[in-house]
Write a protein that holds these residues in place. Structure first.
Motif, PDB file in Angstrom:
ATOM      1  N   SER A 312       0.856  -1.176   0.000  1.00  0.00           N
ATOM      2  CA  SER A 312       0.000   0.000   0.000  1.00  0.00           C
ATOM      3  C   SER A 312       0.895   1.229   0.000  1.00  0.00           C
ATOM      4  CB  SER A 312      -0.896   0.016   1.239  1.00  0.00           C
ATOM      5  OG  SER A 312      -1.453   1.311   1.385  1.00  0.00           O
ATOM      6  N   LYS A 313       0.598   2.157  -0.886  1.00  0.00           N
ATOM      7  CA  LYS A 313       1.405   3.383  -0.934  1.00  0.00           C
ATOM      8  C   LYS A 313       1.212   4.216   0.330  1.00  0.00           C
ATOM      9  CE  LYS A 313      -1.921   6.215  -3.606  1.00  0.00           C
ATOM     10  NZ  LYS A 313      -2.979   5.948  -2.648  1.00  0.00           N
ATOM     11  N   SER A 392       4.305 -10.318   4.073  1.00  0.00           N
ATOM     12  CA  SER A 392       2.941  -9.967   4.478  1.00  0.00           C
ATOM     13  C   SER A 392       2.116  -9.584   3.254  1.00  0.00           C
ATOM     14  CB  SER A 392       2.970  -8.759   5.415  1.00  0.00           C
ATOM     15  OG  SER A 392       3.664  -9.076   6.584  1.00  0.00           O
ATOM     16  N   ALA A 393       0.792  -9.679   3.413  1.00  0.00           N
ATOM     17  CA  ALA A 393      -0.125  -9.179   2.383  1.00  0.00           C
ATOM     18  C   ALA A 393      -0.913  -8.026   2.991  1.00  0.00           C
ATOM     19  CB  ALA A 393      -1.083 -10.283   1.948  1.00  0.00           C
ATOM     20  N   VAL A 394      -1.424  -7.144   2.154  1.00  0.00           N
ATOM     21  CA  VAL A 394      -2.305  -6.092   2.668  1.00  0.00           C
ATOM     22  C   VAL A 394      -3.696  -6.272   2.064  1.00  0.00           C
ATOM     23  CG1 VAL A 394      -0.494  -4.370   3.066  1.00  0.00           C
ATOM     24  CG2 VAL A 394      -1.628  -4.452   0.846  1.00  0.00           C
ATOM     25  N   VAL A 395      -4.702  -5.864   2.830  1.00  0.00           N
ATOM     26  CA  VAL A 395      -6.067  -5.839   2.307  1.00  0.00           C
ATOM     27  C   VAL A 395      -6.416  -4.369   2.088  1.00  0.00           C
ATOM     28  CG1 VAL A 395      -8.495  -6.396   2.746  1.00  0.00           C
ATOM     29  CG2 VAL A 395      -6.689  -7.956   3.532  1.00  0.00           C
ATOM     30  N   LEU A 396      -6.930  -4.069   0.900  1.00  0.00           N
ATOM     31  CA  LEU A 396      -7.311  -2.699   0.563  1.00  0.00           C
ATOM     32  C   LEU A 396      -8.811  -2.646   0.282  1.00  0.00           C
ATOM     33  CD1 LEU A 396      -4.410  -1.817  -1.962  1.00  0.00           C
ATOM     34  CD2 LEU A 396      -4.416  -1.556   0.526  1.00  0.00           C
ATOM     35  N   GLN A 397      -9.396  -1.466   0.469  1.00  0.00           N
ATOM     36  CA  GLN A 397     -10.820  -1.291   0.161  1.00  0.00           C
ATOM     37  C   GLN A 397     -10.977  -0.183  -0.879  1.00  0.00           C
ATOM     38  OE1 GLN A 397     -13.469   0.081   3.316  1.00  0.00           O
ATOM     39  NE2 GLN A 397     -15.182  -0.998   2.347  1.00  0.00           N
ATOM     40  N   ILE A 398     -11.856  -0.414  -1.830  1.00  0.00           N
ATOM     41  CA  ILE A 398     -12.068   0.576  -2.883  1.00  0.00           C
ATOM     42  C   ILE A 398     -12.972   1.694  -2.360  1.00  0.00           C
ATOM     43  CG2 ILE A 398     -12.975   0.954  -5.218  1.00  0.00           C
ATOM     44  CD1 ILE A 398     -12.217  -2.140  -5.608  1.00  0.00           C
ATOM     45  N   LYS A 407      -5.705  -3.278   6.224  1.00  0.00           N
ATOM     46  CA  LYS A 407      -5.095  -4.225   7.149  1.00  0.00           C
ATOM     47  C   LYS A 407      -3.858  -4.884   6.540  1.00  0.00           C
ATOM     48  CE  LYS A 407      -6.988  -7.957   9.955  1.00  0.00           C
ATOM     49  NZ  LYS A 407      -7.070  -7.357  11.266  1.00  0.00           N
ATOM     50  N   THR A 408      -2.911  -5.220   7.396  1.00  0.00           N
ATOM     51  CA  THR A 408      -1.769  -6.032   6.960  1.00  0.00           C
ATOM     52  C   THR A 408      -1.915  -7.404   7.612  1.00  0.00           C
ATOM     53  OG1 THR A 408      -0.321  -4.113   6.812  1.00  0.00           O
ATOM     54  CG2 THR A 408       0.757  -6.246   6.990  1.00  0.00           C
ATOM     55  N   ILE A 409      -1.741  -8.448   6.838  1.00  0.00           N
ATOM     56  CA  ILE A 409      -1.802  -9.788   7.432  1.00  0.00           C
ATOM     57  C   ILE A 409      -0.459 -10.463   7.186  1.00  0.00           C
ATOM     58  CG2 ILE A 409      -2.991 -12.038   7.450  1.00  0.00           C
ATOM     59  CD1 ILE A 409      -5.576 -10.549   6.759  1.00  0.00           C
ATOM     60  N   ALA A 410       0.219 -10.823   8.286  1.00  0.00           N
ATOM     61  CA  ALA A 410       1.557 -11.410   8.199  1.00  0.00           C
ATOM     62  C   ALA A 410       1.465 -12.933   8.123  1.00  0.00           C
ATOM     63  CB  ALA A 410       2.375 -10.994   9.413  1.00  0.00           C
TER      64      ALA A 410
END
Ligand code: PHE
Length: 412
Positions: A312-313, A392-398, A407-410
């Motif tokens: 995420s920027k 980790s992955a991030v969850v983004l919302q439009i 959120k970041t999920i490790a």
């Protein structure tokens, strides 16, 4: 088949790119015409590497045009930005000698067979030290055997299907894989959105879509969730109403669509038309500046939808903030996720060449395999025994035209 020459097409697509980098070489602008020459589909014999010369030649194959062109255009922008940075510093230190980086880019037009054709071409180029590509898993998987056969290290910035790196010990990636991404979205659906009965819409023609759909299904079930219905679509279709009708009839409380941005936009529009109001979810294949436009624009069919991706920027990390600032100053817009992935792929290659103290392919391969705790823009990268990155992955919302950080999920 193209009306434009490759050079003019590239210039039109990525203004300033080919011209601004004098070391970016498309030596023969018409070298890769659609259709390929007869015989280029067959595997070539590995050419002996030629390490003479003062530059480090990197190959890149990417979808600069076609169905998923934003993927190639964005990862190329990141790779180019990395090379500019390396060359501005005098180049990569190879055993005490600074060597500049030169890149040859081939457009695979978002087609797997074309990816194979350009891979065959690179595989017979004695000057190529390593290759970066592809974004999409099916294309990486089709091209990888050529690089493996030739003994040329290949680094995918973002292909997440597990099969890609299984092709062989010269094949790497700097991203997480779908067993993790599927877990992330199943967990998010179950724990954050409290969904109980999710429908899946998959594209059987893409390895990425099938793999991610399967993992989501398995993980969501483990978390106590049910799958309302699991339907397939063809990316080339423009009418997804019958699948959406099935989903509506099954009473799904959410829809997981592990596809690419083009069809996702259309699917979302038709879902709204059919009165489907449940949350829509996806993976990194949604991550494109064209996504929201395809869904009718900001605030329309994809408003509020969620997807997982690599970066995420808006991250507070200093490294990310510095990168966003520098890239934006030069390009007039903030770097998308794939820009960061393309940048990281090139920087990890540069780091490996430096540690190897050599441009010999095998030595570069060995150094890549030993990458440990590299502080990349998209997170700390360690290449594991299977040549994948654990991250980790991030969850983004439009939200409107923006992808807002949620959120970041490790990985555990
Ligand atoms: N992960 C996708 C695949 O494997 C590609 C992708 C990565 C698309 C990141 C968008 C952003 O095919």
């Amino acid at each position: 088949m193209h009306k434009f020459s490759r050079a003019s097409l590239l210039k039109a697509l990525i203004p300033g790119l080919v011209l601004s980098l004098n070391l970016v070489g498309c030596k023969d602008p018409n070298a890769n015409k659609t259709g390929g020459d007869p015989g280029t589909g067959a595997a070539t014999t590995a050419a002996a590497q030629d390490t003479s010369g003062d530059t480090i030649k990197v190959g890149q194959y990417a979808s600069l045009t076609g169905e998923t062109s934003t993927f190639g255009v964005e990862s190329n922008a990141g790779l180019t930005f990395a090379i500019d940075e390396l060359n501005a510093a005098g180049g990569i230190d190879v055993g005490g000698k600074k060597m500049k980086v030169e890149v040859e880019t081939q457009d695979d037009q978002s087609k797997a067979d074309e990816a194979k054709t350009v891979a065959v071409k690179f595989a017979s180029d004695a000057k190529v030290v390593a290759v970066i590509g592809e974004v999409a898993s099916s294309r990486s998987k089709t091209a990888a055997p050529e690089f493996q056969r030739a003994g040329i290290p290949m680094i995918s910035p973002s292909s997440t299907n597990p099969e890609v790196t299984k092709v062989g010990d010269f094949i790497f990636r700097v991203c997480f894989i779908d067993p993790f991404q599927g877990f992330v979205m199943a967990k998010f659906a179950s724990e954050e959105l409290k969904l109980k009965k999710v429908a899946i819409m998959r594209d059987p023609s893409q390895d990425y879509s099938v793999g991610l759909a399967d993992v989501f299904k398995e993980e969501f079930a483990k978390m106590g969730g049910a799958i309302a219905v699991d339907v397939s679509y063809n990316a080339k279709d423009s009418d997804f109403r019958s699948q959406l009708g099935q989903i509506k009839a099954a009473g799904a409380d959410g829809i997981f669509i592990p596809g690419y941005y083009n069809e996702v936009g259309t699917i979302a529009r038709q879902a709204k038309e059919l009165g489907i109001e449940v949350p829509l979810m996806g993976g990194d294949g949604w991550d494109s500046e064209k996504l929201v436009e395809g869904a009718g624009g900001p605030g329309k069919a994809l408003e509020g939808a969620y997807f997982s991706t690599h970066y995420s920027k808006d991250s507070k990390e200093q490294k990310v903030q510095d990168f966003v600032k520098a890239f934006s100053a030069k390009n007039g817009k903030a770097p998308a996720s794939l820009v960061a992935q393309g940048y990281d792929a090139m920087m990890i290659l540069a780091d490996a060449i430096k540690r190897a103290g050599s441009t010999e392919r095998k030595k570069v391969r060995d150094a890549l395999a030993q990458t440990k705790d590299y502080e990349a823009v998209t997170g700390k990268i360690t290449i594991d025994a299977d040549r994948n990155a654990t991250k980790s992955a991030v969850v983004l919302q439009i939200k409107g035209a923006e992808f807002a950080y949620v959120k970041t999920i490790a990985p555990n």
